[in-house]
Every structure is written in structure tokens, then in C-alpha cells.
Design an enzyme around this catalytic site. Structure first.
Site, PDB file in Angstrom:
ATOM      1  N   GLU A 141     -32.247 -11.298 -16.000  1.00  0.00           N
ATOM      2  CA  GLU A 141     -30.807 -11.306 -16.287  1.00  0.00           C
ATOM      3  C   GLU A 141     -30.159 -12.638 -15.955  1.00  0.00           C
ATOM      4  O   GLU A 141     -29.292 -13.120 -16.681  1.00  0.00           O
ATOM      5  CB  GLU A 141     -30.104 -10.167 -15.540  1.00  0.00           C
ATOM      6  CG  GLU A 141     -30.440  -8.774 -16.091  1.00  0.00           C
ATOM      7  CD  GLU A 141     -31.840  -8.304 -15.764  1.00  0.00           C
ATOM      8  OE1 GLU A 141     -32.454  -8.863 -14.827  1.00  0.00           O
ATOM      9  OE2 GLU A 141     -32.348  -7.385 -16.441  1.00  0.00           O
ATOM     10  N   HIS A 211     -28.323   3.857 -13.714  1.00  0.00           N
ATOM     11  CA  HIS A 211     -27.976   3.759 -15.137  1.00  0.00           C
ATOM     12  C   HIS A 211     -26.564   4.281 -15.353  1.00  0.00           C
ATOM     13  O   HIS A 211     -26.241   4.817 -16.397  1.00  0.00           O
ATOM     14  CB  HIS A 211     -28.968   4.548 -16.003  1.00  0.00           C
ATOM     15  CG  HIS A 211     -30.369   4.044 -15.920  1.00  0.00           C
ATOM     16  ND1 HIS A 211     -31.217   4.379 -14.892  1.00  0.00           N
ATOM     17  CD2 HIS A 211     -31.074   3.193 -16.711  1.00  0.00           C
ATOM     18  CE1 HIS A 211     -32.378   3.781 -15.063  1.00  0.00           C
ATOM     19  NE2 HIS A 211     -32.322   3.060 -16.166  1.00  0.00           N
TER      20      HIS A 211
END
Ligand SMILES: Cc1ncc(C[n+]2csc(CCOP(=O)(O)OP(=O)(O)O)c2C)c(N)n1
Ligand SMILES: [Mg+2]
Lengths: 415, 470
Positions: A141, A211
Site C-alpha cells: 500500500e 474488512h
């Protein structure tokens, strides 16, 4: 007016108790109820107060398990030409498609975006525009955001995807120390305003600990970036196109529970919805309800419920841009209603509701007729649905009841 | 929601999600096995499914990369992540496959060309320019270092001993190539023609500073000279440089990117990210590591255990070289060739320039606490890039005592003039505190600006407003 009514734990307890009763009626599982109660007790060390039945709607909505809200499509407007039925991920794809078609420097990249992305937002784009424009990156990321900054510094339009907002933290330094400060620190010699970072955001039911997070408050502390969250397909396309066109780095959080659940008639052609402008979805006179993303649909239901059960008229505001946010629209509304309730999925402490609350208190103190209420995530963190975690159930299924209870108790002192 | 398109897509999503879960479960399965917990049939089943999934993915990947066909009868491994032969004896790979990556050089320590075919044959004028830039940098460093000691500027970092890496690499680039630096590359900017006045303006954070006085000294930047403004967080520029190089590749503009960093910064995760992105996304970039032996006080043997930074190149599938950073011609040759090939072949290059940080890390550091004077003296007296180039010039009769004396006087004068001018200059306008946060000014900032302004008007006598530009 008793002093205890100002104590957050008091209202928390009330809401939790209301929630527990509701669960009792719907879930029909003794184990989970015991869990709820023990959770409330052990956490707060208080006995739940009695809640008058009038505040807890005996709704016909008791069977809702999968989603804790009903998505309300946007009213159809033909302002921007031909429309197509699209869900939220398709409206995102449509915005990206428009961008790639009109801007030859635009590129889209991230983990697994080449084949269409794990949420299908980039389906078909690689085949249509070439693999140098829609491509996979290594799984990293900080690399994705750093790479995107560099592209933007060199003049390209960079659209980076972080696979889940929960995984944006490895890129926190690149966003906060680099993207946000590029223009400022160089005296406007260099900037990365052409960078947009997209990330699926918020709870989705089975998302569990990693999530489901809503990390907007972490970024709201950081001047130099914009943070935007749409409530449905029409806003997703219009706001995303605004982020891409905006000359500042933007983070665009997409409520992943709405990817398929939310369907609107969406213009096929590109159009923009202005950033830093909240939208008043429903006018009202007694209390202002502010939310963004998924929670907008919850407060819409709350407004209906409050009208029906409490006779309270709610003004519903979708904030849309978290940073820099539209203080004017919110304050104007509170000046009119005298009461404010803010709701978000993220934990209450240091959440963005705190910032709104504090600003409204500064700007509208004399107009306020009750303390500002925040109904936000109260768990320390998510746990798996499969372990039947009471807190997540409460947040997922019962939010509108909690909110309505809060309106009754805190804003109107009804018993 | 009912459209066929939607249904197809939905299935796609479900498929991905389910497979995702299976992979995770398989991983958990692996973990349990490690923990020697007996495992049941359900997980067995999951493992099987996961391996089928891998095949499916492998097929897709192979389809793209055109690797071995699946029906190939050869006894070659079919794993999608590696291509090599099977072996039947157990052997670990040695960390140093070769015994130390060699150091490329053109000149010896006395400035003599070792192998004439490697002599870049740089014309006299340009060699004198190298020398003058290296020594001017050295002079500027001395004056700014001293000025910090006297409390005239807040902070400074010298470039002593690393002048060869700066000038050698800068000279090998095209002026249009974009530079992403760390902070100890002032010579690159000087070579490109950044005027002394602007160096000084930045260090003094005065009204002429292109960065509007917002950063600590030595955080230079220049749009005109394609030198991206320095930022303090280490290694953040490395993945950014890869991204910029990707943009240039797409533009087909015959430009490359060079990215400088220290051997300490190379330990950051961002360095790994940048190398891996540049390699996989085929970016025309030169990663230029200045290995000067220290990251503040931390010596290289506490920074890494492998063979320096160059040894990492092969791990990323990147062409790499180690050069003598005190040999300006070696640096020049390596950078020139790396640049040519980076653009021609769209791939990254890694150059590790071995050098030595002769100065303290910064004005906030006293390096006598962690290294010996003898060590520093060795590099200062016996292996200095400036003396090496001077030997080279002297041997050719291009430079003598007279030239040296005159140039010293002249360069000192140039620096002093710029220095005095910068010191007299006013500070940037206070409103510049608020601009450039966003491209436009948001209302909240506008309000803060007005409130500061009102405050300053009301309590002017308590603020040194006359030092600021109006
Ligand atoms: C992310 C980050 N961590 C720590 C620092 C503090 N710091 C500044 S310079 C430095 C050492 C860097 O060493 P190296 O990369 O070898 O460069 P050199 O100073 O030797 O040129 C450190 C630790 C920083 N600026 N950024
Ligand atoms: Mg170093």
C-alpha cells in the site's frame, strides 16, 4: 434537568438496553441475549434503565438481518442526459471509464485491479484502455500511494485503489506526510493534486475486524487532503469525478455494503457533484441529523421513525465531504432546529462527530436547546459475525433504534 | 439489480470472495499443522480446493506471461512464482553468492586513469566545471555550517566528501531528467545551475525562498531545474520517483528519473516498495544510493547484513552496480550508461556509490561520539573526491597553484556576497502561512488567516513584524 442526563454512560446504557430488548424479540437466541446483557454490565458497570415502550418502535422491520437499513434510491433527474440503472460499483466503473476516455494521462492501479478488482469496480477497463493504463501493482500500500504521488507530480492523473480502507495504514505516511504536504512544503512548485485514492470502506456484515473499518477520522486531522464519502451510486460517480478533477489529493471512501445493495438511475455521461458541500436530504424543524455514507440511510429511517413515534421533525443532512467539511450547511441547519445528532460507524472517541460537535457548539451555542448527541461505534473493535458478537449485532441491526432512543432521551428528555 | 449484467458481476464477486476465504483458511490450516494440532477432514478439503484455485490463478498468470505450457513433458518445476531446475541435494544458497560485489572505478587514488578505454574523455572545460562546482559546494558548506554555529541560521547539513557522487551523476543526466533527492545532494542542484542566492534564501527562509520559508534549511527544490523539493521523512521519495518514471515512460519523452538516498534510508519499507514497483512496472529510473558509511551514528554493519545495497538489486530483478563514489568519472560513466539503458529498455538501474560522510551528520550532531578522528582524517586526507580530480587536472597541466588560489578567493567571495544578501533580506509575508495547503483556500483557513491578522494588528508591538515582507 438532572445532571445524569449529561452523562454519556447513562444514554449508552439506555440505548444498549433498548437494543438488548430488541434482540430478545428478534434473534430468539438466549445465548446471544445473555451475552448482550453481560457485555453492557461488564463494560459500563451499570444496570440498564427501563425504557418506555413508546421509544422503541415495534417495527415490522424485525426480520432485517443482512442489512440494517433500506437503501433509498436518489430521485431520478435527467439533468445530465441519458441514464442507466447502476449499482454503486458500476457507477464507480462508469466514472473511471469517463476519465480514461477523456484524459490520456489517466492511469488506474492497485492490487488486483487489472482483472476488475475484488469488488469489480474496474471490470473491463484494462481491455478497453490498455494494460499500461489499468494495471496491477505489487501488494504494497505504501508503494501504491507513493507511486501515485510520483505519477501526479509528473503530471499524470493517478487513480490508486487500496483494496480495503482497513489496509490503508501502511500508506499513512505517504498520505499524511507526503501527499497532504507536497504543495505546501514546496511553496507550490510541486503538487500531487492529480492523485485520487479510492478504498472500499465501512461495515459490510461479515467483514469482521479487518474488512469493516471507517478510518476517515484519521485523515480528517490532516490539512492538505480531501476526504469524500458517497451515500449511493449517483453521488459515487459525481463525487468521484470531482475528486479526480480536483487539484488536491483526495481520498474517496466507497461504502462497500452499498456496492451491490444500492441501485440508482445514474447518468452515463460525466458530471460532478461539488466537494465540501453537504446535502440536505430532508428538511425538518426540530432536530438536525448528520451522517455520511451508509449511515445516511439509517438516519433517513430514523427521521421517519422519529416523526411517526415521537412526533419529531428531523432535518437530514448528508455531509458527503469530511475534509474540508461544510460547516455552513450544518450550522445553518442547527441554528434552525436547535438540536443535533451525528452518527457514524467509526468509534465515538476522536471520531469525526467530535469535530462537528465541537464546531457546532462554538458556532451555534446560543441556538442549542439540548446537548449534541453522537451515536457512533461503541465497540473497541469489530469481531467476527460467526462468533455472534453482540456488539457488532447491535451496530448492524439496531442503529436506527439507538438513534431514535437518543433523540427521545437526550434531545427531548422524553421518558 | 435484475439485469443480466449485474447477475454476472455478482457471481464474479461471490467467486472472488469465496476463494479469498479459502486461501485464508488454507493458511490457517498451515499454521495449525505447524503447531502440531491434529487436523480434520474439513480442512483437508479446503486445502484441496485452495490448490485447485492456485492452478486456476496460475493458468491466468501463465496465460499472460507465456511461460511453460501445461502439458509440457519436461521435468521442469511448474510453479508460477519461479523458473529454474529441480535439484536432488539439499543446499542453502549462500548470502554472498560472489565474494563481495566489486567497486567500479576509472581513476586510482592519485587521479590516474586505470584503463584508458574507460576514460570518459570529458573535455577540459567540463572537467574544470566539475572541479569548480565541487569546490564551490565545499565552500558554501563551510560558510553555512559556520553561520549555523554562530546562530545565524537554524540548522545545516554539509556534503563534505560526497561531492564526487553529486557532480559525477548530475553531469551524466539530461537537464530534463527529474531528480528526487534525500537532503545531502546539494551538489546536484548546484551542477544544474541553482544560484547561490537561492541556496542561501532557503537556508535563511527569507522572502526569496522558493519554498516560501516553510521548511528547515537544506530542503531545496526547483521546478525550473526539475529538482523535486526535499522532504524530511526518509525514503518516501523512492516509490514516488518510480511513479514519476512511469509517467515519463508513458509520455515517451526520453526523460528518466534519478532518485538519491542514503544507505540508511534504504532500510525503510518505502525503499523496498520503490525498487519492487520500478522493476515490476518497468520504469526508466536510476536508483542512486550514496553509501557513506553512516546513518547519523549507525554504521553500515548495524544497518544491513548483506553485501551493501547493490546486492539487493538481483532480488528485485534489477541491474545493479557498485562504484567508487570518490571517483567522479566512475560515477559519471555508471550513471550515463544506466540512464541510456533505462530509457532505451524501460527498466530501473541501481547504483551504489561508495563514499564517506566526512562531516558530522548535521549541525545537531557531534560524530566524535561514535567514530575516530583517524578514520575521518583518512578520508579527508587520503581519499577525497576533490583531491582526486585535482590530481587528474594537475597531471594534464589544466590546473595549478595560481588557478587554485584565484578560484578559492573568487568562490569565497561569491558565497559571502550571496550570504550577506540573504541575511539582509526580509522574511516571507505572514499570510504565506495559509496558502498552498490546498490549491484554493477553504473557508476554515480563510477564517484562521483573518483571525491571525486581527491578532497581529491588535498586538503588533509584541511581534517582530518589521522583519517580515509586506
Ligand atoms: C522516516 C524517518 N526516520 C528517521 C529520520 C531521522 N533521520 C534523519 S537523517 C537520518 C539518517 C539517514 O542516513 P542515510 O540514509 O544513510 O543518509 P546520510 O545522512 O548518511 O546521507 C535519520 C535517522 C527521518 N528523517 N525520517
Ligand atoms: Mg548514510
Amino acid at each position: 434537568m438532572s445532571l445524569t442526563s449529561f452523562s454519556p454512560s447513562w444514554s449508552d446504557t439506555t440505548a444498549m438496553a433498548a437494543a438488548a430488548r430488541f434482540l430478545l424479540r428478534t434473534a430468539g437466541s438466549k445465548a446471544s441475549i445473555t451475552n448482550v446483557n453481560s457485555c453492557v454490565h461488564s463494560k459500563l458497570g451499570l444496570t440498564p434503565l427501563r425504557v418506555s415502550p413508546s421509544c422503541i418502535p415495534h417495527a415490522k422491520t424485525q426480520k432485517r438481518h443482512a442489512a440494517h437499513f433500506t437503501f433509498q434510491p436518489d430521485p431520478v433527474s435527467t439533468k445530465y442526459g441519458p441514464m442507466q440503472k447502476m449499482n454503486l460499483f458500476q457507477s464507480v466503473t462508469s466514472a473511471l471509464d469517463n476519465t480514461l476516455a477523456s484524459d490520456p494521462t489517466a492511469v488506474i492501479f492497485g492490487e488486483d485491479v487489472a482483472f476488475g478488482g475484488v469488488f469489480r469496480c474496474t471490470v473491463g477497463l484494462r481491455d478497453k484502455y490498455g494494460k499500461d493504463r489499468v494495471f496491477n501493482t505489487p501488494l504494497c500500500e505504501q508503494g501504491i500511494v507513493g507511486f501515485g504521488i510520483g505519477l501526479a507530480v509528473a503530471g499524470a492523473t493517478a487513480i490508486a485503489e487500496i483494496q480495503f480502507a482497513d489496509y490503508i495504514f501502511p500508506a499513512f505516511d505517504q498520505i499524511v506526510n507526503e501527499a497532504a504536504k507536497y504543495r505546501y512544503r514546496s511553496g507550490n512548485l510541486f503538487d500531487c493534486g492529480n492523485l485520487t485514492i479510492r478504498a472500499p470502506w465501512g461495515c459490510v456484515g461479515h467483514g469482521s475486524l479487518y474488512h469493516s473499518q471507517s478510518p476517515e477520522a484519521f485523515f480528517a486531522h490532516c490539512p492538505g487532503i480531501k476526504v469524500v464519502i458517497p451515500r449511493g451510486p449517483v453521488q459515487a460517480k459525481g463525487l468521484l469525478l470531482s475528486c479526480i478533477a480536483d487539484k488536491n489529493p483526495c481520498i474517496f471512501f466507497e461504502p462497500k455494503i452499498l456496492y451491490r445493495a444500492a441501485v440508482d438511475q445514474v447518468p452515463v455521461e460525466p458530471y460532478q457533484i461539488p466537494l465540501s458541500q453537504a446535502e440536505v436530504l430532508q428538511e425538518g424543524s426540530d432536530v438536525t441529523l448528520v451522517a455520511w455514507g451508509t449511515q445516511v440511510h439509517v438516519i433517513r429511517e430514523v427521521a421517519a421513525m422519529a416523526q411517526e413515534k415521537l412526533g419529531v421533525s428531523c432535518e437530514v443532512v448528508d455531509l458527503q465531504t469530511i475534509l474540508p467539511w461544510d460547516t455552513e450547511t450544518v450550522c445553518k441547519s442547527v441554528v434552525k432546529t436547535g438540536r443535533l445528532l451525528i452518527s457514524h460507524e467509526a468509534p465515538v472517541t476522536g471520531g469525526f462527530a467530535a469535530e462537528i460537535s465541537s464546531t457546532v457548539q462554538e458556532e451555534c451555542f446560543l441556538n442549542l436547546e439540548a446537548p449534541i448527541a453522537r451515536v457512533c461505534g461503541r465497540r473497541t473493535s469489530w469481531t467476527s459475525e460467526f462468533s455472534i458478537s453482540p456488539p457488532i449485532r447491535l451496530n448492524l441491526i439496531l442503529s436506527q433504534y439507538m438513534l431514535t432512543t437518543e433523540i427521545a432521551r437526550r434531545l427531548f428528555r422524553m421518558h | 439489480m435484475q439485469s443480466i449484467y449485474f447477475n454476472k458481476i455478482t457471481k464474479g464477486v461471490r467467486l472472488v470472495k469465496r476463494t479469498d476465504l479459502k486461501i485464508k483458511m488454507a493458511a490457517i490450516g498451515g499454521l495449525r499443522r505447524l503447531c502440531k494440532i491434529s487436523f480434520n477432514a474439513v480442512c483437508q478439503n479446503n486445502r484441496l480446493k485452495a490448490s485447485r484455485l492456485c492452478q486456476y490463478r496460475a493458468f491466468r498468470v501463465n496465460g499472460i506471461l507465456h511461460q511453460q505450457p501445461f502439458d509440457s513433458p519436461t521435468e521442469k518445476p511448474q510453479f508460477p512464482g519461479a523458473s529454474a531446475d529441480f535439484v536432488d541435494h539439499l543446499e542453502f544458497i549462500q548470502p554472498n553468492v560472489i565474494s563481495g560485489i566489486p567497486v567500479y572505478r576509472v581513476m586510482d587514488r592519485q587521479g590516474q586513469i586505470i584503463n584508458p578505454s574507460e576514460d570518459p574523455q570529458i573535455p577540459k572545460e567540463e572537467v574544470l566545471n566539475f572541479y569548480q562546482k565541487m569546490t564551490l559546494l565545499n565552500t558554501m558548506d563551510r560558510i553555512l555550517y559556520e553561520s549555523q554555529r554562530q546562530g545565524r541560521i537554524s540548522f545545516y547539513m554539509t556534503n563534505y566528501g560526497e561531492e564526487g557522487t553529486h557532480i559525477g551523476s548530475a553531469a551524466a543526466l539530461d537537464p530534463n531528467d527529474l531528480v528526487f533527492g534525500q537532503y545531502r545532494e546539494a551538489g546536484v542542484l548546484m551542477y544544474r545551475g541553482f544560484p547561490l542566492d537561492l541556496f542561501m534564501a532557503q537556508c535563511y527562509a527569507n522572502a526569496d525562498d522558493l519554498g516560501k520559508g516553510r521548511q528547515m534549511p537544506v530542503h531545496y527544490g526547483s521546478r525550473d531545474l526539475n529538482f523535486v523539493t526535499i522532504s524530511s521523512p526518509l525514503a518516501t521519495q523512492i516509490p514516488q520517483a518510480a511513479g514519476a518514471a512511469y509517467a515519463m515512460k508513458r509520455e515517451n519523452s526520453n526523460r528518466a528519473v534519478i532518485c538519491y538516498f542514503g544507505e540508511g534510508a534504504a532500510s525503510e519499507g518505502d525503499a523496498h516498495a520503490g525498487f519492487n514497483f520500478a522493476a515490476t512496472l518497468e520504469c526508466p529510473i536510476i536508483f542512486f544510493c550514496r553509501n557513506n558509511g553512516y546513518a547519523i551514528s549507525t554504521p553500515t554493519n548495524e544497518q544491513y547484513r548483506g553485501d551493501g545495497i547493490a546486492a539487493r538489486g538481483p532480488g528485485y530483478g534489477m541491474l545493479s552496480i557498485r562504484v567508487d563514489g570518490n571517483d567522479v568519472f566512475a560515477v559519471y560513466n555508471a550513471t550515463k550508461e544506466a540512464r541510456r539503458r533505462a530509457i532505451a529498455e524501460n527498466q530501473p538501474f541501481l547504483i551504489e556509490a561508495m563514499t564517506y560522510r566526512i562531516g558530522h551528520h548535521s549541525t545537531s550532531d557531534d560524530s566524535s561520539a561514535y567514530r575516530s578522528v583517524d578514520e575521518v582524517n583518512y578520508w579527508d586526507k587520503q581519499d577525497h573526491p576533490i583531491s582526486r580530480l585535482r590530481h587528474y587536472m594537475t597531471a594534464r597541466g589544466w590546473w595549478g597553484e595560481d588557478e587554485e588560489r584565484a578560484w578559492r578567493k573568487q568562490s569565497r567571495k561569491l558565497v559571502m556576497e550571496a550570504f550577506e544578501k540573504a541575511e539582509r533580506r526580509l522574511k516571507p509575508r505572514p499570510e504565506l502561512l495559509f496558502s498552498d495547503v490546498y490549491q484554493e483556500m477553504p473557508t476554515s483557513l480563510e477564517k484562521q488567516k483573518e483571525s491571525l491578522w486581527r491578532h497581529l494588528q491588535q498586538y503588533k508591538e509584541h511581534y517582530p513584524l518589521d522583519l517580515y515582507d509586506k
